[in-house]
Enzyme design. Sequence first.
Site, PDB file in Angstrom:
ATOM      1  N   CYS A   1      -8.138  17.693  26.262  1.00 28.38           N
ATOM      2  CA  CYS A   1      -8.796  17.279  27.493  1.00 28.38           C
ATOM      3  C   CYS A   1      -7.745  17.125  28.585  1.00 28.38           C
ATOM      4  CB  CYS A   1      -9.525  15.959  27.285  1.00 28.38           C
ATOM      5  SG  CYS A   1     -10.457  15.458  28.742  1.00 28.38           S
TER       6      CYS A   1
ATOM      7  N   ARG B   1     -15.269  14.297  23.621  1.00 26.44           N
ATOM      8  CA  ARG B   1     -15.347  14.059  25.044  1.00 26.44           C
ATOM      9  C   ARG B   1     -16.745  14.513  25.492  1.00 26.44           C
ATOM     10  NH1 ARG B   1     -16.324  12.366  29.465  1.00 26.44           N
ATOM     11  NH2 ARG B   1     -14.892  12.406  31.241  1.00 26.44           N
TER      12      ARG B   1
ATOM     13  N   TYR C   1     -11.757  18.304  37.238  1.00 28.54           N
ATOM     14  CA  TYR C   1     -10.829  19.188  36.516  1.00 28.54           C
ATOM     15  C   TYR C   1     -10.078  20.116  37.466  1.00 28.54           C
ATOM     16  CZ  TYR C   1     -13.230  17.176  32.611  1.00 28.54           C
ATOM     17  OH  TYR C   1     -13.752  16.275  31.730  1.00 28.54           O
TER      18      TYR C   1
ATOM     19  N   HIS D   1       0.825  -1.220   0.000  1.00 26.75           N
ATOM     20  CA  HIS D   1       0.000   0.000   0.000  1.00 26.75           C
ATOM     21  C   HIS D   1       0.857   1.267   0.000  1.00 26.75           C
ATOM     22  CE1 HIS D   1      -2.676   2.951   2.319  1.00 26.75           C
ATOM     23  NE2 HIS D   1      -3.098   2.917   1.073  1.00 26.75           N
TER      24      HIS D   1
ATOM     25  N   HIS E   1      -7.730   8.227  -3.314  1.00 29.28           N
ATOM     26  CA  HIS E   1      -8.404   6.974  -3.674  1.00 29.28           C
ATOM     27  C   HIS E   1      -9.542   7.149  -4.675  1.00 29.28           C
ATOM     28  CE1 HIS E   1      -6.526   6.250   0.292  1.00 29.28           C
ATOM     29  NE2 HIS E   1      -6.119   5.155  -0.317  1.00 29.28           N
TER      30      HIS E   1
HETATM   31  C1  HEM Z   1      -2.412   5.986  -1.389  1.00 28.85           C
HETATM   32  C2  HEM Z   1      -4.932   1.983  -2.408  1.00 28.85           C
HETATM   33  C3  HEM Z   1      -6.709   1.930   2.122  1.00 28.85           C
HETATM   34  C4  HEM Z   1      -4.335   6.060   3.089  1.00 28.85           C
HETATM   35  C5  HEM Z   1      -2.966   4.919  -2.053  1.00 28.85           C
HETATM   36  C6  HEM Z   1      -2.719   4.580  -3.441  1.00 28.85           C
HETATM   37  C7  HEM Z   1      -3.411   3.465  -3.713  1.00 28.85           C
HETATM   38  C8  HEM Z   1      -4.103   3.080  -2.528  1.00 28.85           C
HETATM   39  C9  HEM Z   1      -3.457   2.732  -5.053  1.00 28.85           C
HETATM   40  C10 HEM Z   1      -1.872   5.386  -4.420  1.00 28.85           C
HETATM   41  C11 HEM Z   1      -2.776   6.325  -5.149  1.00 28.85           C
HETATM   42  C12 HEM Z   1      -2.051   7.210  -6.141  1.00 28.85           C
HETATM   43  O1  HEM Z   1      -1.105   7.902  -5.723  1.00 28.85           O
HETATM   44  O2  HEM Z   1      -2.463   7.233  -7.311  1.00 28.85           O
HETATM   45  C13 HEM Z   1      -5.606   1.610  -1.270  1.00 28.85           C
HETATM   46  C14 HEM Z   1      -6.410   0.418  -1.160  1.00 28.85           C
HETATM   47  C15 HEM Z   1      -6.887   0.402   0.124  1.00 28.85           C
HETATM   48  C16 HEM Z   1      -6.403   1.583   0.809  1.00 28.85           C
HETATM   49  C17 HEM Z   1      -6.652  -0.596  -2.265  1.00 28.85           C
HETATM   50  C18 HEM Z   1      -7.765  -0.619   0.804  1.00 28.85           C
HETATM   51  C19 HEM Z   1      -7.900  -1.854   0.397  1.00 28.85           C
HETATM   52  C20 HEM Z   1      -6.285   3.087   2.762  1.00 28.85           C
HETATM   53  C21 HEM Z   1      -6.682   3.507   4.075  1.00 28.85           C
HETATM   54  C22 HEM Z   1      -6.013   4.688   4.342  1.00 28.85           C
HETATM   55  C23 HEM Z   1      -5.197   4.973   3.203  1.00 28.85           C
HETATM   56  C24 HEM Z   1      -7.654   2.749   4.975  1.00 28.85           C
HETATM   57  C25 HEM Z   1      -6.052   5.580   5.549  1.00 28.85           C
HETATM   58  C26 HEM Z   1      -6.551   5.322   6.720  1.00 28.85           C
HETATM   59  C27 HEM Z   1      -3.585   6.353   1.986  1.00 28.85           C
HETATM   60  C28 HEM Z   1      -2.684   7.491   1.892  1.00 28.85           C
HETATM   61  C29 HEM Z   1      -2.144   7.477   0.617  1.00 28.85           C
HETATM   62  C30 HEM Z   1      -2.712   6.322  -0.079  1.00 28.85           C
HETATM   63  C31 HEM Z   1      -2.401   8.493   3.013  1.00 28.85           C
HETATM   64  C32 HEM Z   1      -1.173   8.471   0.017  1.00 28.85           C
HETATM   65  C33 HEM Z   1       0.246   8.042   0.187  1.00 28.85           C
HETATM   66  C34 HEM Z   1       1.177   9.097  -0.395  1.00 28.85           C
HETATM   67  O3  HEM Z   1       0.893   9.623  -1.479  1.00 28.85           O
HETATM   68  O4  HEM Z   1       2.174   9.358   0.262  1.00 28.85           O
HETATM   69  N1  HEM Z   1      -3.810   3.986  -1.536  1.00 28.85           N
HETATM   70  N2  HEM Z   1      -5.626   2.300  -0.084  1.00 28.85           N
HETATM   71  N3  HEM Z   1      -5.387   3.999   2.252  1.00 28.85           N
HETATM   72  N4  HEM Z   1      -3.558   5.684   0.789  1.00 28.85           N
HETATM   73 FE1  HEM Z   1      -4.608   3.990   0.363  1.00 28.85          FE
HETATM   74  N1  MTE Z   2     -19.711  20.696  26.879  1.00 27.59           N
HETATM   75  C1  MTE Z   2     -20.838  20.042  27.179  1.00 27.59           C
HETATM   76  N2  MTE Z   2     -22.003  20.704  27.069  1.00 27.59           N
HETATM   77  N3  MTE Z   2     -20.819  18.753  27.604  1.00 27.59           N
HETATM   78  C2  MTE Z   2     -19.630  18.065  27.743  1.00 27.59           C
HETATM   79  O1  MTE Z   2     -19.639  16.886  28.124  1.00 27.59           O
HETATM   80  N4  MTE Z   2     -17.173  18.163  27.605  1.00 27.59           N
HETATM   81  C3  MTE Z   2     -16.051  19.097  27.811  1.00 27.59           C
HETATM   82  C4  MTE Z   2     -16.091  20.204  26.769  1.00 27.59           C
HETATM   83  N5  MTE Z   2     -17.401  20.770  26.643  1.00 27.59           N
HETATM   84  C5  MTE Z   2     -18.414  18.743  27.450  1.00 27.59           C
HETATM   85  C6  MTE Z   2     -18.513  20.076  26.991  1.00 27.59           C
HETATM   86  C7  MTE Z   2     -14.734  18.500  27.814  1.00 27.59           C
HETATM   87  S1  MTE Z   2     -14.210  17.789  29.257  1.00 27.59           S
HETATM   88  C8  MTE Z   2     -13.879  18.637  26.749  1.00 27.59           C
HETATM   89  S2  MTE Z   2     -12.296  18.047  26.818  1.00 27.59           S
HETATM   90  C9  MTE Z   2     -14.331  19.281  25.496  1.00 27.59           C
HETATM   91  O2  MTE Z   2     -15.689  19.672  25.544  1.00 27.59           O
HETATM   92  C10 MTE Z   2     -14.134  18.319  24.331  1.00 27.59           C
HETATM   93  O3  MTE Z   2     -14.600  18.907  23.144  1.00 27.59           O
HETATM   94  P1  MTE Z   2     -14.803  17.975  21.865  1.00 27.59           P
HETATM   95  O4  MTE Z   2     -15.681  16.833  22.257  1.00 27.59           O
HETATM   96  O5  MTE Z   2     -15.362  18.833  20.801  1.00 27.59           O
HETATM   97  O6  MTE Z   2     -13.404  17.491  21.518  1.00 27.59           O
HETATM   98 MO    MO Z   3     -12.037  17.170  29.031  1.00 25.77          MO
END
Ligand code: HEM
Ligand code: MTE
Ligand code: MO
Length: 427
Positions: A186, A139, A323, A40, A65
């Site tokens: 938090c 949170r 807190y 990947h 993607h």
């Molecule tokens: C890049 C396929 C899942 C993050 C790519 C590329 C392919 C690909 C072909 C290159 C695309 C290009 O440059 O033209 C896949 C397939 C996946 C998958 C088949 C699942 C089966 C994921 C997931 C994530 C992810 C789950 C993130 C949570 C990335 C990132 C890049 C990338 C960040 C860019 C890398 C770079 O350019 O440095 N993927 N991907 N991919 N993918 Fe995936």
């Molecule tokens: N405001 C409400 N009304 N109820 C909540 O439970 N959690 C607080 C605060 N504001 C809370 C809240 C706490 S402890 C944190 S750390 C932040 O919201 C988290 O914000 P987020 O959930 O957007 O990251």
């Molecule tokens: Mo928090």
Amino acid sequence: APRYPRYTREEVGRHRLPQDRVWVTHGTEVFDVTDFVELHPGGADKILLAAGGALEPFWALYAVHSQPHVLELLREYKVGELSPEEAPPAAAAAGDPFAGDPPRHPGLRVNSQKPFNAEPPAELLAERFLTPNELFFTRNHLPVPAVDPGSYRLRVEGPGGRALSLSLPELRSRFPKHEVTATLQCAGNRRAEMSQVRPVKGLPWDIGAISTARWGGARLRDVLLHAGFEEEREGEWHVCFEGLDADAGGAPYGASIPYGRAVSPAADVLLAYEMNGEELPRDHGFPVRVVVPGVVGARSVKWLRRVAVSPAESPSHWQQNDYKGFSPCVDWDTVDYKTAPAIQELPVQSAITHPRPGAAVPAGELTVKGYAWSGGGRPVVRVDVSLDGGRTWRVARLSGERPPPGRAWAWVLWELQAPVAAGAELE
Ligand code: HEM
Ligand code: MTE
Ligand code: MO
């Protein structure tokens, strides 16, 4: 066309690790991508985040993607179809106060489902300077309130000003929109690591109870001045916030900040209705939340229903009995909450997002990455990294925004390349 076996989502969910084969779904199709994981282009750690479930929420974060060749490549790995009776996730039971909570991104690491508390995985946390809304840590102390934006009103009141009741369109049109990039953290961030030293009570947050967004809204200052409150006041005053979320006894979530911070133009306190250019998501306070930059997340009250100027701090449990910081010799049986002030500004923080603890890293050049942030608007001027338990240090490269003095509300991301000898153990 070939006939494929049918699988349920639960069956797909059993394939999360290479030793169990790595399966993912796209639409109604099932793929075994075990042999692609190491190929990947985005890295094995990232593709594994989607293992056992749907690709779409992750691909929505990475537009690379949405090109035809990616789907073509995926097609080679097809092994099945989802069962036709595979309905969307079952509706929550009636009578469950959390039944109305919004859907969430499957990549979040959940520390508690009800109330919902979750953090972005370390692999995605510091990938971007602005955290995507759907990955921003959440949170919640209580169920997410369902707010009708049409009938929503924000009350503003207290001695020294006239009472206001503001609709959403009024809040948006009567006050200039102000934008601030701010990190929220938090107080419990990294508690899991604290518990390795000595077990502590509370949610076991890893390093992800921190996230950064560009917030847009009215300045709290502008709203208070509009209500007639004076910029300078004699004596001790606080600005108290109440949320629309309430506990079983009807007590709302609440918190307060000192009056001076609320009216200071340099403190950038917002009544935010936008997050990264979108309307606030429900988990983050729709339709209006407070954002108090540089201050513990607990004061940034979500689902804001009331702002009250008061001679006393918020009477809320979360201001009075939570807190707060105490000595290590104090525990839950002996604590006297009145002896410590409510936390406001947080201290400096820095965490490594890559590599993760215990990871095996190949010999050669290692990239170490992380985030650093300080409360109180104090800028992070430098991040030093040691790979030998603190004997020697290198200086990391920082990236981020260049804020005005004293208003460094956002984290910096940092990165370091360092040579690693074969067989070395790094600390
Ligand atoms: C890049 C396929 C899942 C993050 C790519 C590329 C392919 C690909 C072909 C290159 C695309 C290009 O440059 O033209 C896949 C397939 C996946 C998958 C088949 C699942 C089966 C994921 C997931 C994530 C992810 C789950 C993130 C949570 C990335 C990132 C890049 C990338 C960040 C860019 C890398 C770079 O350019 O440095 N993927 N991907 N991919 N993918 Fe995936
Ligand atoms: N405001 C409400 N009304 N109820 C909540 O439970 N959690 C607080 C605060 N504001 C809370 C809240 C706490 S402890 C944190 S750390 C932040 O919201 C988290 O914000 P987020 O959930 O957007 O990251
Ligand atoms: Mo928090």
